[in-house]
Scaffold this motif. Sequence first.
Motif, PDB file in Angstrom:
ATOM      1  N   THR A 111      37.862   9.118  39.823  1.00 20.40           N
ATOM      2  CA  THR A 111      37.155   9.934  40.806  1.00 20.40           C
ATOM      3  C   THR A 111      37.899   9.855  42.142  1.00 20.40           C
ATOM      4  O   THR A 111      38.663   8.916  42.369  1.00 20.40           O
ATOM      5  CB  THR A 111      35.709   9.439  41.030  1.00 20.40           C
ATOM      6  OG1 THR A 111      35.722   8.279  41.873  1.00 20.40           O
ATOM      7  CG2 THR A 111      35.024   9.113  39.707  1.00 20.40           C
TER       8      THR A 111
ATOM      9  N   THR B 102      38.484  23.780  36.819  1.00 23.14           N
ATOM     10  CA  THR B 102      37.834  23.806  38.127  1.00 23.14           C
ATOM     11  C   THR B 102      36.403  23.353  37.921  1.00 23.14           C
ATOM     12  O   THR B 102      35.633  24.016  37.231  1.00 23.14           O
ATOM     13  CB  THR B 102      37.857  25.219  38.740  1.00 23.14           C
ATOM     14  OG1 THR B 102      39.210  25.666  38.885  1.00 23.14           O
ATOM     15  CG2 THR B 102      37.187  25.216  40.111  1.00 23.14           C
ATOM     16  N   ILE B 103      36.042  22.208  38.501  1.00 22.40           N
ATOM     17  CA  ILE B 103      34.694  21.696  38.332  1.00 22.40           C
ATOM     18  C   ILE B 103      33.760  22.238  39.405  1.00 22.40           C
ATOM     19  O   ILE B 103      32.667  22.713  39.100  1.00 22.40           O
ATOM     20  CB  ILE B 103      34.664  20.145  38.281  1.00 22.40           C
ATOM     21  CG1 ILE B 103      33.239  19.624  38.210  1.00 22.40           C
ATOM     22  CG2 ILE B 103      35.413  19.522  39.431  1.00 22.40           C
ATOM     23  CD1 ILE B 103      32.470  20.047  36.991  1.00 22.40           C
TER      24      ILE B 103
ATOM     25  N   TYR C 205      40.255  19.359  38.147  1.00 24.49           N
ATOM     26  CA  TYR C 205      40.723  18.244  37.338  1.00 24.49           C
ATOM     27  C   TYR C 205      42.215  18.436  37.113  1.00 24.49           C
ATOM     28  O   TYR C 205      42.652  19.524  36.702  1.00 24.49           O
ATOM     29  CB  TYR C 205      40.017  18.194  35.986  1.00 24.49           C
ATOM     30  CG  TYR C 205      38.540  17.859  36.040  1.00 24.49           C
ATOM     31  CD1 TYR C 205      37.968  17.230  37.138  1.00 24.49           C
ATOM     32  CD2 TYR C 205      37.705  18.176  34.963  1.00 24.49           C
ATOM     33  CE1 TYR C 205      36.615  16.929  37.163  1.00 24.49           C
ATOM     34  CE2 TYR C 205      36.359  17.875  34.989  1.00 24.49           C
ATOM     35  CZ  TYR C 205      35.820  17.258  36.089  1.00 24.49           C
ATOM     36  OH  TYR C 205      34.474  16.950  36.126  1.00 24.49           O
TER      37      TYR C 205
ATOM     38  N   TRP D  26      29.035  23.729  39.905  1.00 20.88           N
ATOM     39  CA  TRP D  26      29.749  23.804  38.630  1.00 20.88           C
ATOM     40  C   TRP D  26      29.567  25.159  37.949  1.00 20.88           C
ATOM     41  O   TRP D  26      30.462  25.617  37.240  1.00 20.88           O
ATOM     42  CB  TRP D  26      29.252  22.734  37.659  1.00 20.88           C
ATOM     43  CG  TRP D  26      29.236  21.347  38.204  1.00 20.88           C
ATOM     44  CD1 TRP D  26      29.975  20.840  39.248  1.00 20.88           C
ATOM     45  CD2 TRP D  26      28.437  20.260  37.728  1.00 20.88           C
ATOM     46  NE1 TRP D  26      29.684  19.516  39.444  1.00 20.88           N
ATOM     47  CE2 TRP D  26      28.740  19.131  38.536  1.00 20.88           C
ATOM     48  CE3 TRP D  26      27.509  20.127  36.700  1.00 20.88           C
ATOM     49  CZ2 TRP D  26      28.140  17.892  38.334  1.00 20.88           C
ATOM     50  CZ3 TRP D  26      26.897  18.898  36.498  1.00 20.88           C
ATOM     51  CH2 TRP D  26      27.222  17.801  37.309  1.00 20.88           C
TER      52      TRP D  26
ATOM     53  N   GLN E 221      36.931  21.941  43.711  1.00 20.81           N
ATOM     54  CA  GLN E 221      37.423  20.678  43.170  1.00 20.81           C
ATOM     55  C   GLN E 221      37.958  20.928  41.771  1.00 20.81           C
ATOM     56  O   GLN E 221      37.353  21.666  40.986  1.00 20.81           O
ATOM     57  CB  GLN E 221      36.307  19.632  43.133  1.00 20.81           C
ATOM     58  CG  GLN E 221      35.808  19.212  44.505  1.00 20.81           C
ATOM     59  CD  GLN E 221      36.620  18.059  45.072  1.00 20.81           C
ATOM     60  OE1 GLN E 221      36.731  17.003  44.473  1.00 20.81           O
ATOM     61  NE2 GLN E 221      37.171  18.267  46.262  1.00 20.81           N
TER      62      GLN E 221
ATOM     63  N   SER F   8      42.316  13.159  36.846  1.00 17.23           N
ATOM     64  CA  SER F   8      41.610  12.849  38.090  1.00 17.23           C
ATOM     65  C   SER F   8      41.053  14.125  38.688  1.00 17.23           C
ATOM     66  O   SER F   8      41.389  15.236  38.269  1.00 17.23           O
ATOM     67  CB  SER F   8      42.523  12.142  39.097  1.00 17.23           C
ATOM     68  OG  SER F   8      43.494  13.037  39.604  1.00 17.23           O
ATOM     69  N   ARG F   9      40.219  13.926  39.680  1.00 11.23           N
ATOM     70  CA  ARG F   9      39.589  15.051  40.375  1.00 11.23           C
ATOM     71  C   ARG F   9      40.047  15.048  41.819  1.00 11.23           C
ATOM     72  O   ARG F   9      40.118  13.997  42.468  1.00 11.23           O
ATOM     73  CB  ARG F   9      38.065  14.900  40.297  1.00 11.23           C
ATOM     74  CG  ARG F   9      37.291  15.825  41.236  1.00 11.23           C
ATOM     75  CD  ARG F   9      35.806  15.724  41.008  1.00 11.23           C
ATOM     76  NE  ARG F   9      35.052  16.294  42.128  1.00 11.23           N
ATOM     77  CZ  ARG F   9      33.844  16.811  42.037  1.00 11.23           C
ATOM     78  NH1 ARG F   9      33.222  16.836  40.873  1.00 11.23           N
ATOM     79  NH2 ARG F   9      33.228  17.301  43.101  1.00 11.23           N
ATOM     80  N   THR F  10      40.346  16.235  42.338  1.00 10.98           N
ATOM     81  CA  THR F  10      40.771  16.343  43.734  1.00 10.98           C
ATOM     82  C   THR F  10      40.441  17.738  44.244  1.00 10.98           C
ATOM     83  O   THR F  10      40.027  18.614  43.474  1.00 10.98           O
ATOM     84  CB  THR F  10      42.284  16.051  43.873  1.00 10.98           C
ATOM     85  OG1 THR F  10      42.618  15.888  45.253  1.00 10.98           O
ATOM     86  CG2 THR F  10      43.128  17.172  43.283  1.00 10.98           C
TER      87      THR F  10
ATOM     88  N   THR G 295      44.487  10.260  44.181  1.00 12.11           N
ATOM     89  CA  THR G 295      44.226  10.641  42.793  1.00 12.11           C
ATOM     90  C   THR G 295      45.393  11.457  42.247  1.00 12.11           C
ATOM     91  O   THR G 295      45.759  11.315  41.076  1.00 12.11           O
ATOM     92  CB  THR G 295      42.921  11.444  42.662  1.00 12.11           C
ATOM     93  OG1 THR G 295      43.014  12.666  43.389  1.00 12.11           O
ATOM     94  CG2 THR G 295      41.730  10.649  43.154  1.00 12.11           C
TER      95      THR G 295
ATOM     96  N   PHE H  56      30.034  13.450  40.321  1.00 13.83           N
ATOM     97  CA  PHE H  56      30.934  13.244  39.199  1.00 13.83           C
ATOM     98  C   PHE H  56      30.181  13.136  37.876  1.00 13.83           C
ATOM     99  O   PHE H  56      30.682  12.569  36.900  1.00 13.83           O
ATOM    100  CB  PHE H  56      31.778  11.987  39.433  1.00 13.83           C
ATOM    101  CG  PHE H  56      32.354  11.903  40.825  1.00 13.83           C
ATOM    102  CD1 PHE H  56      32.937  13.009  41.428  1.00 13.83           C
ATOM    103  CD2 PHE H  56      32.284  10.725  41.551  1.00 13.83           C
ATOM    104  CE1 PHE H  56      33.445  12.946  42.710  1.00 13.83           C
ATOM    105  CE2 PHE H  56      32.790  10.652  42.832  1.00 13.83           C
ATOM    106  CZ  PHE H  56      33.380  11.763  43.422  1.00 13.83           C
TER     107      PHE H  56
END
Length: 338
Positions: free
Chosen positions: A39, A112-113, A221, A289, A219, A89-91, A77, A47
Motif C-alpha cells: 500500500t 485503475t482502482i 496498481y 472504485w 489511483q 503496489s498502488r500509487t 511504492t 485498500f
Amino acid sequence: MKRRQFLQSAAALTTGSLGLGMGLGQVFAQETGRMVFLTPQGFSLAFSAIMYGQSGGYFAEEGLDVHVEGGRGAAQTIQLVAAQQVDVSRTGGANYMIARVEQSAPVVAIATIAQTSPFFMISPEAAPIVDPQDYVGRTLGMASLGGSMEATLDLMLRRNGIDPAEVRRERIADTPAGYGMIEAGRLDGFFGNVSTATRLQAEGLPITIEPLRDGIPGQVYVVNDDTLTNRADELTAFMRGAYRAIQDMVERGDDLGPVIESMRSQFDIPGSDDTEVAIADLKGNRDLWVANGAENALRNDPEQWDEGEALLRAAGSLQSETELDLYTNAIWDAANAG
C-alpha cells in the motif's frame, strides 16, 4: 540515462530502511504463487479491495498467497516495484505517469482502482480552502512529499496559472490528527483520503471538506515490466480476486459490517472499531472504485488515460516523448474473459 538513474535510485532502497514488517526481498517477492502487495501508506479502508481479497479468501480461491504490506509513501511504492522487491503496489495516477514518462520507470499500470482523485482538501470553516486561489500563501499538510498528493496539488495549481512555489508544504500523517495541526496554527489545511475525511466529518468539527478533481486516473496498481511478461497468469488471478472482492462489496450495499470484521481479523486498521463510521468510510471508497460502473471496476479507461496525459503535458509535468505503454488492459481482459 534517466532510466538507469531511476533504477540506481530504486536499487538503493532496502526494505529494512522502509521498516516493512516481513523483511521482503527480491527472491521472496517473486516466489511462484506468492504475491506481495504494497500500500502507499499503512492500512486503511481505502485498500479494502486487496485486504478483503485476502481476508475474504478471494485470492486463495484463485490459487494465490497474497501478502499485504503497509508502505510509507506513494513514490516509494513505484521504486520498490521497479527494484522487484514487491510484486504489485498502488500509487497515484499522476505520480506514476510522471515516473513512467520522465524517468522511464520499468513499471506499468495494470488497473485503475480509484477512477477519480481519492483526496480531499480539509480546512477550517473560518478560513476555507476551496478555490485554487485560496491555496496561495498557505501552508498545507500531506502524507508524502514527492508522491501522489503533491503531484495532484501541483497539477491543479498549474492548470489554474498558479506557481506551485507559492504554496508551502509540510509532511504529516494522513489521519484525523492532522486537524490538531490546524488548531495549533501550524497548517492552513491538509490533504486527506476518504477515510480521514469521513472520520473528521463524523466528529462534527468545524471544517470544510472539498473534493479534488484533477482529471487524472486517481489511483492505479502497478507492476514491473518483467512481472507483466513473466507472471501474467498470476497477475490474472490477482486481478480476478480483487475484482470479485469489489463485486461482493457492491452487492452487499450497506451491509458492510461483515466485510470490515473480516479485514479487522487480519489487519490493524485505524478507526475501524467504530463500525458505523467505518461503513461510511468504505462506502466512500467504493464510490471511487465504481465511478465508471461496477462492471468496469479496476479497468483502465483509455479516454481517461488520454485526457490525463494531455492535462499533464499541458501543465508541463510531462515534457518527454515516450514509446512506453502507460497502461495495459491485457490482465483485466484475461481476468474477465468468459
